[in-house]
Design an enzyme around this catalytic site. Structure first.
Site, PDB file in Angstrom:
ATOM      1  N   CYS A  38       0.848  -1.278  -0.082  1.00  0.00           N
ATOM      2  CA  CYS A  38       0.118   0.230   0.080  1.00  0.00           C
ATOM      3  C   CYS A  38       1.007   1.244   0.013  1.00  0.00           C
ATOM      4  CB  CYS A  38      -1.007  -0.172   1.146  1.00  0.00           C
ATOM      5  SG  CYS A  38      -1.828   1.439   1.617  1.00  0.00           S
ATOM      6  N   HIS A  39       0.056   2.353  -0.515  1.00  0.00           N
ATOM      7  CA  HIS A  39       1.115   3.430  -0.494  1.00  0.00           C
ATOM      8  C   HIS A  39       1.507   4.146   0.869  1.00  0.00           C
ATOM      9  CE1 HIS A  39      -0.315   4.680  -4.424  1.00  0.00           C
ATOM     10  NE2 HIS A  39      -1.514   4.039  -4.088  1.00  0.00           N
ATOM     11  N   THR A  40       0.756   3.822   2.056  1.00  0.00           N
ATOM     12  CA  THR A  40       1.295   3.974   3.181  1.00  0.00           C
ATOM     13  C   THR A  40       2.631   3.270   3.586  1.00  0.00           C
ATOM     14  OG1 THR A  40      -1.035   4.095   4.065  1.00  0.00           O
ATOM     15  CG2 THR A  40       0.461   4.421   5.683  1.00  0.00           C
ATOM     16  N   HIS A  60       1.024  -3.783   6.259  1.00  0.00           N
ATOM     17  CA  HIS A  60      -0.146  -3.638   7.209  1.00  0.00           C
ATOM     18  C   HIS A  60      -1.666  -4.238   6.508  1.00  0.00           C
ATOM     19  CE1 HIS A  60      -0.404  -0.022   4.775  1.00  0.00           C
ATOM     20  NE2 HIS A  60      -1.685  -0.058   4.788  1.00  0.00           N
ATOM     21  N   GLU A  61      -1.525  -4.795   5.357  1.00  0.00           N
ATOM     22  CA  GLU A  61      -2.664  -5.428   4.569  1.00  0.00           C
ATOM     23  C   GLU A  61      -2.677  -6.904   4.669  1.00  0.00           C
ATOM     24  OE1 GLU A  61      -3.165  -3.603   0.879  1.00  0.00           O
ATOM     25  OE2 GLU A  61      -3.642  -1.775   1.689  1.00  0.00           O
ATOM     26  N   CYS A  90     -11.243  -2.672  20.547  1.00  0.00           N
ATOM     27  CA  CYS A  90     -11.207  -3.144  21.802  1.00  0.00           C
ATOM     28  C   CYS A  90     -12.558  -3.563  22.530  1.00  0.00           C
ATOM     29  CB  CYS A  90     -10.401  -2.338  22.799  1.00  0.00           C
ATOM     30  SG  CYS A  90     -11.284  -0.875  23.394  1.00  0.00           S
ATOM     31  N   CYS A  93     -13.423   0.874  24.975  1.00  0.00           N
ATOM     32  CA  CYS A  93     -13.263   2.141  25.206  1.00  0.00           C
ATOM     33  C   CYS A  93     -14.266   3.160  24.874  1.00  0.00           C
ATOM     34  CB  CYS A  93     -11.773   2.536  24.419  1.00  0.00           C
ATOM     35  SG  CYS A  93     -12.197   2.578  22.662  1.00  0.00           S
ATOM     36  N   CYS A  96     -15.222   2.898  21.158  1.00  0.00           N
ATOM     37  CA  CYS A  96     -15.635   1.538  20.875  1.00  0.00           C
ATOM     38  C   CYS A  96     -17.148   1.517  21.383  1.00  0.00           C
ATOM     39  CB  CYS A  96     -14.804   0.400  21.434  1.00  0.00           C
ATOM     40  SG  CYS A  96     -13.443   0.151  20.317  1.00  0.00           S
ATOM     41  N   CYS A 104     -10.857   3.664  17.956  1.00  0.00           N
ATOM     42  CA  CYS A 104     -10.527   2.982  19.171  1.00  0.00           C
ATOM     43  C   CYS A 104      -9.301   3.529  19.947  1.00  0.00           C
ATOM     44  CB  CYS A 104     -10.323   1.352  19.047  1.00  0.00           C
ATOM     45  SG  CYS A 104      -9.612   0.430  20.258  1.00  0.00           S
ATOM     46  N   ARG A 108      -3.612   2.951  20.913  1.00  0.00           N
ATOM     47  CA  ARG A 108      -3.017   4.108  20.027  1.00  0.00           C
ATOM     48  C   ARG A 108      -1.607   4.521  20.410  1.00  0.00           C
ATOM     49  NH1 ARG A 108      -6.850   5.940  16.536  1.00  0.00           N
ATOM     50  NH2 ARG A 108      -6.409   8.214  15.620  1.00  0.00           N
ATOM     51  N   CYS A 170      -7.366  -2.809   4.582  1.00  0.00           N
ATOM     52  CA  CYS A 170      -6.997  -1.262   4.316  1.00  0.00           C
ATOM     53  C   CYS A 170      -7.925  -0.567   3.371  1.00  0.00           C
ATOM     54  CB  CYS A 170      -5.662  -1.057   4.056  1.00  0.00           C
ATOM     55  SG  CYS A 170      -5.024   0.734   3.903  1.00  0.00           S
ATOM     56  N   ARG A 367      -3.213  -3.254  -7.121  1.00  0.00           N
ATOM     57  CA  ARG A 367      -2.614  -3.539  -5.894  1.00  0.00           C
ATOM     58  C   ARG A 367      -1.438  -4.960  -6.051  1.00  0.00           C
ATOM     59  NH1 ARG A 367      -3.236  -0.276  -2.853  1.00  0.00           N
ATOM     60  NH2 ARG A 367      -3.816  -0.107  -0.727  1.00  0.00           N
TER      61      ARG A 367
HETATM   62  N1  LIG Z   1      -8.826   7.481   5.356  1.00  0.00           N
HETATM   63  C1  LIG Z   1      -8.100   6.235   5.548  1.00  0.00           C
HETATM   64  O1  LIG Z   1      -8.386   5.479   6.457  1.00  0.00           O
HETATM   65  C2  LIG Z   1      -7.275   5.895   4.223  1.00  0.00           C
HETATM   66  C3  LIG Z   1      -7.170   4.408   4.110  1.00  0.00           C
HETATM   67  C4  LIG Z   1      -6.130   4.066   2.972  1.00  0.00           C
HETATM   68  C5  LIG Z   1      -5.726   5.143   2.320  1.00  0.00           C
HETATM   69  N2  LIG Z   1      -6.231   6.538   2.273  1.00  0.00           N
HETATM   70  C6  LIG Z   1      -5.961   7.464   1.498  1.00  0.00           C
HETATM   71  O2  LIG Z   1      -6.713   7.588   0.271  1.00  0.00           O
HETATM   72  C7  LIG Z   1      -6.064   8.135  -0.951  1.00  0.00           C
HETATM   73  C8  LIG Z   1      -6.279   7.127  -2.056  1.00  0.00           C
HETATM   74  O3  LIG Z   1      -5.687   5.807  -1.786  1.00  0.00           O
HETATM   75  P1  LIG Z   1      -5.294   4.781  -2.843  1.00  0.00           P
HETATM   76  O4  LIG Z   1      -4.799   3.737  -2.648  1.00  0.00           O
HETATM   77  O5  LIG Z   1      -6.834   4.631  -3.592  1.00  0.00           O
HETATM   78  O6  LIG Z   1      -4.425   5.864  -3.934  1.00  0.00           O
HETATM   79  P2  LIG Z   1      -4.047   5.752  -5.478  1.00  0.00           P
HETATM   80  O7  LIG Z   1      -2.867   6.553  -5.801  1.00  0.00           O
HETATM   81  O8  LIG Z   1      -4.166   4.262  -5.991  1.00  0.00           O
HETATM   82  O9  LIG Z   1      -5.335   6.490  -6.172  1.00  0.00           O
HETATM   83  C9  LIG Z   1      -5.658   7.649  -6.255  1.00  0.00           C
HETATM   84  C10 LIG Z   1      -6.287   7.844  -7.358  1.00  0.00           C
HETATM   85  O10 LIG Z   1      -6.426   9.434  -7.536  1.00  0.00           O
HETATM   86  C11 LIG Z   1      -6.500   9.746  -9.073  1.00  0.00           C
HETATM   87  N3  LIG Z   1      -6.121  11.300  -9.016  1.00  0.00           N
HETATM   88  C12 LIG Z   1      -5.033  11.933  -8.791  1.00  0.00           C
HETATM   89  N4  LIG Z   1      -5.249  13.274  -9.238  1.00  0.00           N
HETATM   90  C13 LIG Z   1      -6.636  13.276  -9.545  1.00  0.00           C
HETATM   91  C14 LIG Z   1      -7.313  14.299  -9.600  1.00  0.00           C
HETATM   92  N5  LIG Z   1      -7.025  15.656  -9.842  1.00  0.00           N
HETATM   93  N6  LIG Z   1      -8.641  14.222 -10.101  1.00  0.00           N
HETATM   94  C15 LIG Z   1      -9.057  12.788  -9.891  1.00  0.00           C
HETATM   95  N7  LIG Z   1      -8.515  11.824  -9.528  1.00  0.00           N
HETATM   96  C16 LIG Z   1      -7.021  12.159  -9.315  1.00  0.00           C
HETATM   97  C17 LIG Z   1      -5.050   8.918  -9.503  1.00  0.00           C
HETATM   98  O11 LIG Z   1      -5.148   8.861 -10.766  1.00  0.00           O
HETATM   99  C18 LIG Z   1      -5.543   7.473  -8.606  1.00  0.00           C
HETATM  100  O12 LIG Z   1      -6.193   6.655  -9.667  1.00  0.00           O
HETATM  101  C19 LIG Z   1      -4.655   8.190  -0.459  1.00  0.00           C
HETATM  102  O13 LIG Z   1      -4.375   9.726   0.054  1.00  0.00           O
HETATM  103  C20 LIG Z   1      -4.494   7.448   0.768  1.00  0.00           C
HETATM  104  O14 LIG Z   1      -3.330   7.924   1.670  1.00  0.00           O
HETATM  105  C21 LIG Z   1      -6.837   6.749   3.294  1.00  0.00           C
HETATM  106 ZN   LIG Z   2      -3.051   0.517   3.457  1.00  0.00          ZN
HETATM  107 ZN   LIG Z   3     -11.368   0.619  21.740  1.00  0.00          ZN
END
Ligand SMILES: NC(=O)c1ccc[n+]([C@@H]2O[C@H](COP(=O)([O-])OP(=O)(O)OC[C@H]3O[C@@H](n4cnc5c(N)ncnc54)[C@H](O)[C@@H]3O)[C@@H](O)[C@H]2O)c1
Ligand SMILES: [Zn+2]
Ligand SMILES: [Zn+2]
Length: 374
Positions: A38-40, A60-61, A90, A93, A96, A104, A108, A170, A367
């Protein structure tokens, strides 16, 4: 065991022998079968993440099989199939026990420090006196095994293939949950999803499962927009065709010219977050932000957009309370309601983990999944 260690920021991960101590009270030893890249993970490896640390075992996945449980573990036993949760549940908390959130609070602070809940680590360099290695996101699943708290493992249908189930750890659950839990999209409504990565595609699928009538997906990539169609998008829009008029066109297309009932942001770009607010319908439109912006970036919204009835919500892990929610999402997959296969673009070995990062950087597929038995 073998594990991929982040030794130095900005350097490739080093796959090597690492020692894993036995699970203590409330902890579980899991043999990993599969793990998404994943990106993270890449964000932390790059050194840009201000809260990152090294050395650590990333990942983490994960999905795997319980090998052994520590003392006082009551809800899991040997042989159970589990998905790892960076966002635990949990059950006790203040958050939760409240249906409004999944944040949760139980572990943390220690998790952010790279420790298990008792303030120590189970990962170390091999041999007597080998230095400790910290955990990552409480999961560290780029490894053949992991020790995790019982409260951070979701027990899933043993029939569910683990190479698919790991995606629910994730991004997929985040997108599905953004639509199903955070926004609670109504049947018959109109939705706009910005971004067609794992999270955005999950949101498209979530909107479809909620019975949305129209789902417009916006992305820069034709290939990804085609995947969005496969998940239920009814309309596709290229974000870079006349970007100045994009929001205007979206508003014209939806709600009789007033905008969409629900919008979702899944890009991490604060400019797109603003577009998502502006494309939400006057009077009741709800914009759900799932993307993670860069450090210090801010969301710029004209207050009048809010006074006139638009609302903005953030969503972490899709608001999914992991131990309860992830098994239900996996069940929906097993019932044929979620098409997971198109998300898996590459299958790699643990030794090829850095290639997983390269593929992600090149936006090649959604992925890469590490299969530990390969
Ligand atoms: N909130 C959470 O718990 C959580 C969990 C996982 C990931 N995320 C976040 O969610 C986001 C997306 O994650 P992902 O894995 O799908 O990423 P990803 O990079 O695979 O997907 C992002 C998409 O956005 C598109 N994009 C870029 N610029 C754009 C624009 N101007 N207009 C429209 N589309 C555009 C890209 O082409 C790409 O397909 C990331 O910021 C990630 O960190 C958040
Ligand atoms: Zn992730
Ligand atoms: Zn909890």
């Amino acid at each position: 065991m073998r594990a991929a260690v982040l030794e130095d920021f900005g350097e490739p991960l080093v796959v090597q022998e690492v020692e894993l101590r036995d699970p203590r009270a409330g902890e579980v030893l899991v043999r990993l079968e599969a793990c998404g890249v994943c990106h993270t993970d890449m964000y932390t490896a790059s050194g840009v993440d201000p809260s990152g640390y090294a050395p650590t075992v990333l990942g983490h996945e994960g999905a795997g099989v319980v090998e052994r449980v520590g003392e006082d573990v009551t809800s899991l036993s040997e042989g159970d199939h589990v998905v790892t949760l960076f966002s635990p549940q949990c059950g006790e908390c203040v958050h939760c026990v409240d249906p409004r959130t999944n944040l949760c609070m139980a572990i943390r602070a220690e998790q952010n420090l790279g420790h298990l809940p008792d303030g120590t680590t189970r990962l170390k360099r091999p041999g007597d006196g080998g230095a400790d290695i910290r955990h990552f996101m409480g999961t560290s699943t780029f490894a053949e095994y992991t020790v995790m708290p019982e409260i951070a493992l979701a027990k899933v249908d043993p029939e569910a293939p683990l190479d698919r189930a790991c995606l629910f750890a994730c991004g997929l659950s985040t997108g599905l949950g953004a639509a199903m839990n955070t926004a609670q999209v109504d049947a018959g409504s109109t939705c706009v999803v910005f971004g067609a990565g794992m999270v955005g595609l999950g949101a498209v699928a979530g909107c479809r499962l909620q019975g949305a009538e129209r789902i417009i997906c916006v992305d820069l990539s034709d290939d990804r927009l085609e995947l969005a169609r496969g998940q239920g998008a009814t309309d596709l829009m290229k974000a870079d065709d006349n970007p100045e008029s994009l929001v205007e066109r979206l508003v014209e297309m939806t709600g009789g010219g007033y905008g969409a009932d629900y919008t979702f942001e899944a890009t991490g770009n604060v400019k797109v977050m603003a577009q998502a607010v502006e494309a939400a319908r006057m009077a009741w439109g709800l914009c759900t932000v799932a993307g993670v912006a860069g450090k210090g970036e801010t969301l710029d919204v004209i207050p009048r957009w809010l006074i006139t009835g638009r609302r903005v919500a953030g969503s972490s892990f899709g608001g999914v309370k992991g131990r309860e929610g992830v098994p239900k999402l996996v069940d929906l997959y097993m019932q044929g309601e979620i098409d997971v296969d198109p998300f898996i673009s590459h299958r790699i070995t643990l030794d090829e983990v850095n290639r997983g990062f390269e593929l992600m950087e090149a936006q090649d597929g959604i992925r890469s999944v590490i299969e530990f038995s390969r």
